[in-house]
Design a protein around this motif. Sequence first.
Motif, short mmCIF file in Angstrom:
data_model
loop_
_atom_site.label_atom_id
_atom_site.label_comp_id
_atom_site.label_asym_id
_atom_site.label_seq_id
_atom_site.Cartn_x
_atom_site.Cartn_y
_atom_site.Cartn_z
N SER A 33 -4.24 9.63 5.22
CA SER A 33 -2.91 9.54 4.70
C SER A 33 -2.90 8.45 3.56
O SER A 33 -2.20 8.77 2.50
CB SER A 33 -2.12 8.83 6.05
N TRP A 37 -1.94 8.87 -0.76
CA TRP A 37 -0.90 7.77 -1.48
C TRP A 37 -1.73 7.47 -2.77
O TRP A 37 -1.22 7.01 -4.02
CB TRP A 37 -0.34 6.77 -0.76
N ARG A 38 -2.93 7.41 -2.53
CA ARG A 38 -3.83 6.93 -3.64
C ARG A 38 -3.57 7.97 -4.94
O ARG A 38 -3.50 7.43 -6.23
CB ARG A 38 -5.09 6.53 -3.18
N ASP A 40 -1.32 9.87 -5.43
CA ASP A 40 0.10 9.70 -6.15
C ASP A 40 0.24 8.43 -7.24
O ASP A 40 0.56 8.61 -8.09
CB ASP A 40 1.14 9.48 -5.06
N ALA A 87 2.92 4.94 5.53
CA ALA A 87 3.97 4.58 4.22
C ALA A 87 4.78 3.43 4.25
O ALA A 87 4.92 2.70 3.04
CB ALA A 87 4.98 6.03 4.54
N THR A 90 2.43 0.53 3.14
CA THR A 90 2.02 0.90 1.87
C THR A 90 3.12 0.08 0.91
O THR A 90 2.87 -0.32 -0.16
CB THR A 90 1.72 2.17 1.47
N TYR A 94 2.22 -2.87 -1.59
CA TYR A 94 2.84 -2.62 -3.21
C TYR A 94 3.63 -3.56 -3.54
O TYR A 94 3.68 -4.15 -4.63
CB TYR A 94 3.27 -1.02 -3.11
N TYR A 142 7.20 7.40 -7.29
CA TYR A 142 6.06 6.92 -6.08
C TYR A 142 7.07 6.12 -5.00
O TYR A 142 6.74 6.53 -3.91
CB TYR A 142 5.27 6.02 -6.71
N LYS A 145 9.53 8.12 -2.88
CA LYS A 145 8.72 9.07 -2.07
C LYS A 145 8.08 8.57 -0.85
O LYS A 145 8.28 9.03 0.10
CB LYS A 145 7.42 9.89 -2.68
N LEU A 146 7.68 7.18 -1.03
CA LEU A 146 7.30 6.49 0.23
C LEU A 146 8.67 6.06 1.04
O LEU A 146 8.45 6.37 2.27
CB LEU A 146 6.95 5.02 -0.35
N THR A 149 9.26 9.39 2.81
CA THR A 149 8.41 9.90 3.85
C THR A 149 8.82 9.12 5.31
O THR A 149 8.59 9.48 6.63
CB THR A 149 7.25 9.47 3.51
#
Length: 360
Positions: A33, A37-38, A40, A87, A90, A94, A142, A145-146, A149
């Motif tokens: 998973s 994401w990496r 993206d 997600a 992350t 981030y 990005y 999208k997280l 999800t």
Amino acid sequence: MSELEQGRNLSPRGPIGLMSRVYKYVLPEVRSSLNLWRQDAQGIPDPELRKQALASIETKQFHCEGGGIYAAGNLSMRHILIPLIVAYQTISDYLDNLCDRSTSLDPADFRLLHQSMLDAIHPDAEPVNYYALRSEQNDGGYLNKLVRTCQEMIRQLPGYAAAAPEIHQLAVLYTDLQVYKHIRPELRESTLKEWWEQEGHRAPQLLWNEFAAATGSTLGVFMLFLSSCDPGLSEASAASIRAAYFPNVCGLHIMLDYLIDQDEDRAGGDLNFCNYYDSTEIMLNRIASIVEGARADVRKLPENSMHVMVIEGLLALYLSDPKVSEQREVRSVSKRLMRGSPLTRLFFFANSRWIRKHLY
């Protein structure tokens, strides 16, 4: 439901069963998973946003792997839990990178960025431009999208409605912390203490720095995600689960994280909640007290074996970190916390070292 499916719905009863699930399912699927994401993140147009997104995945992968443990509590739902936990964590990692190494010290900017974490746990929320108050803007979708999800996975959790108020409460506290700990350095301590005076009634046994640490953990949210797999979850049960995790389990999680990061945070000029004790002895006694509080809290849960293992696993994971041996004071505290460890903690300690050596 077959006997195999029933077994997959049950929490692992012992450390060997838990680690078997971790090695066979959790670690490979979390990493798969994260790799998506990496990919993206590599396509983010803005160079600073791309740099921080990639750095958060590279340096904080173990946060997602640790959170993924909760998917071991219900393997038949891991296709929802693992993407959701990865997600959400992350986003957290981030944004922490963006704020720690920020080109801005604007609290309104930090709050808008972290609105994404609140939107992520509300399936009907519409993502917005979370970068509106900073110069870096173009992440190629990005962060949105997280968020989407998380929302998509949450819609598939049958008991989520009962857990939603407790999850929201934890997410609001998390957001407040991230705003206050990243403002101008000379304002951080006084602002956090003012916040504690307003909200500290939620955990009256904790000092201001310990309360702040407890709000910085995502473990309570992940436990409530797992609990939401139960269509019969009630709001009362969700509240008792939140109380079993916040503040003590959550506080232990982040205090250990800060314990081993003291040198790193000192070099980066970052706030560290372990630096506010008058002595190492007091810090040790306070962390030991939080450990005991966490154990007492999780014993109140009806199926508590996994949560007892979580506590021992947290101690093992952080105290086995290579950063411990590089800091004399931290090494001393670690040895004293590990003294008289139960076999479960020693088992997780050995596994943590093996994973770092062979799987990184």
